[in-house]
Design a protein around this motif. Structure first.
Motif, PDB file in Angstrom:
ATOM      1  N   ALA A 149      76.900  66.059  41.251  1.00 18.09           N
ATOM      2  CA  ALA A 149      77.369  64.876  40.753  1.00 18.09           C
ATOM      3  C   ALA A 149      77.291  64.099  40.049  1.00 18.09           C
ATOM      4  O   ALA A 149      76.940  65.029  38.583  1.00 18.09           O
ATOM      5  N   ILE A 188      79.719  64.486  44.069  1.00 20.57           N
ATOM      6  CA  ILE A 188      79.187  63.276  44.302  1.00 20.57           C
ATOM      7  C   ILE A 188      79.089  62.109  43.909  1.00 20.57           C
ATOM      8  O   ILE A 188      78.478  61.987  42.241  1.00 20.57           O
ATOM      9  N   PRO A 206      81.922  61.209  48.173  1.00 18.01           N
ATOM     10  CA  PRO A 206      80.931  60.836  48.296  1.00 18.01           C
ATOM     11  C   PRO A 206      80.491  60.021  47.750  1.00 18.01           C
ATOM     12  O   PRO A 206      80.495  60.751  46.435  1.00 18.01           O
ATOM     13  N   THR A 207      79.554  59.157  48.062  1.00 17.43           N
ATOM     14  CA  THR A 207      79.108  58.395  46.671  1.00 17.43           C
ATOM     15  C   THR A 207      77.349  57.806  47.453  1.00 17.43           C
ATOM     16  O   THR A 207      77.586  57.220  48.509  1.00 17.43           O
TER      17      THR A 207
END
Ligand SMILES: NC(=O)c1ccc[n+]([C@@H]2O[C@H](COP(=O)([O-])OP(=O)(O)OC[C@H]3O[C@@H](n4cnc5c(N)ncnc54)[C@H](OP(=O)(O)O)[C@@H]3O)[C@@H](O)[C@H]2O)c1
Length: 208
Positions: A45, A72, A94-95
């Motif tokens: 991430a 992410i 993706p967040t």
């Protein structure tokens, strides 16, 4: 349990990470940009604070990677100030938006994760670890980086020092926040130095 936290940023030779208008300044050399691109691929991430989203509107993706291949994207945003049209919520990776318990805002392309009131950063890191996020690259800005150091949850700190001056008593620095008084602060152990084009990359381990 929490993820491994690597803080990375770029500052000018006078220790500023943006202009006095808080707008982005090109500090990194081409070699440093390539390094950051490679670095992002290695992390589960990438995290920034909402101040960076509002100032720079970063995409936080790696060019050429698909939705599933990208790290992410995480935004620390207690009050839900991330605009619906921000690039970080464009659906290309993706967040997660981490908010406080009172924030009711939702985003079409992001998961809102409520985590305490006020927002509990160490707890948020624990929850991310429980959800399989093993390592996070924290990319700024100064308030966010300060809060990670303040909570003593930084494992590696890298800073690229670009060969330029920005100046300004209100220009953001890598570690803003309230700061520490006189003998306070956090000591670092210098682990590595590397010339990257017209600048130097410094790698540190914090001594907590
Ligand atoms: N050169 C570089 O490497 C680099 C990288 C990134 C950004 N920047 C620059 O940095 C500047 C932005 O930095 P900034 O310090 O203004 O903003 P920031 O750190 O990106 O975001 C700060 C905001 O995020 C939220 N936040 C961060 N940590 C939190 C915590 N532990 N708990 C709760 N909320 C938290 C708060 O939002 P609320 O205010 O809503 O409470 C806080 O005001 C811009 O000028 C940008 O260009 C430079």
């Amino acid at each position: 349990m929490r993820p491994f936290i690597h803080v990375n940023c770029a500052m000018s030779a006078d220790g500023k990470i943006a202009g006095s208008d808080r707008r982005q300044v090109r500090i990194s050399s081409e070699e440093d940009k390539q390094r950051v691109k490679n670095l992002r691929r290695q992390y589960d991430a990438i995290l920034v604070g909402v101040g960076t989203v509002l100032a720079d509107d970063p995409h936080l993706t790696v060019k050429g990677l698909s939705y599933d291949e990208n790290p992410i994207r995480i935004v620390l945003d207690p009050h839900g100030r991330t605009p619906h049209e921000a690039l970080v919520v464009d659906g290309s990776a993706p967040t997660i938006i981490i908010t406080d318990d009172f924030c009711e805002k939702t985003w079409d392309n992001a998961t809102a994760m409520r985590c305490g009131n006020p927002l509990d950063l160490p707890k948020a890191m624990e929850v991310l670890a429980e959800n399989g996020i093993e390592n996070i690259l924290v990319e700024g800005g100064g308030e966010t980086i300060a809060s990670f150091f303040r909570n003593r949850i930084v494992d590696r700190y890298t800073v690229f020092v670009g060969s330029m001056l920005i100046g300004g008593r209100i220009s953001p620095t890598p570690v803003d926040g309230d700061g520490w008084i006189s003998e306070g602060g956090i000591r670092l152990e210098l682990k590595d130095t590397e010339v990257l084009g017209n600048g130097v990359l410094l790698t540190y381990s914090p001594i907590f």
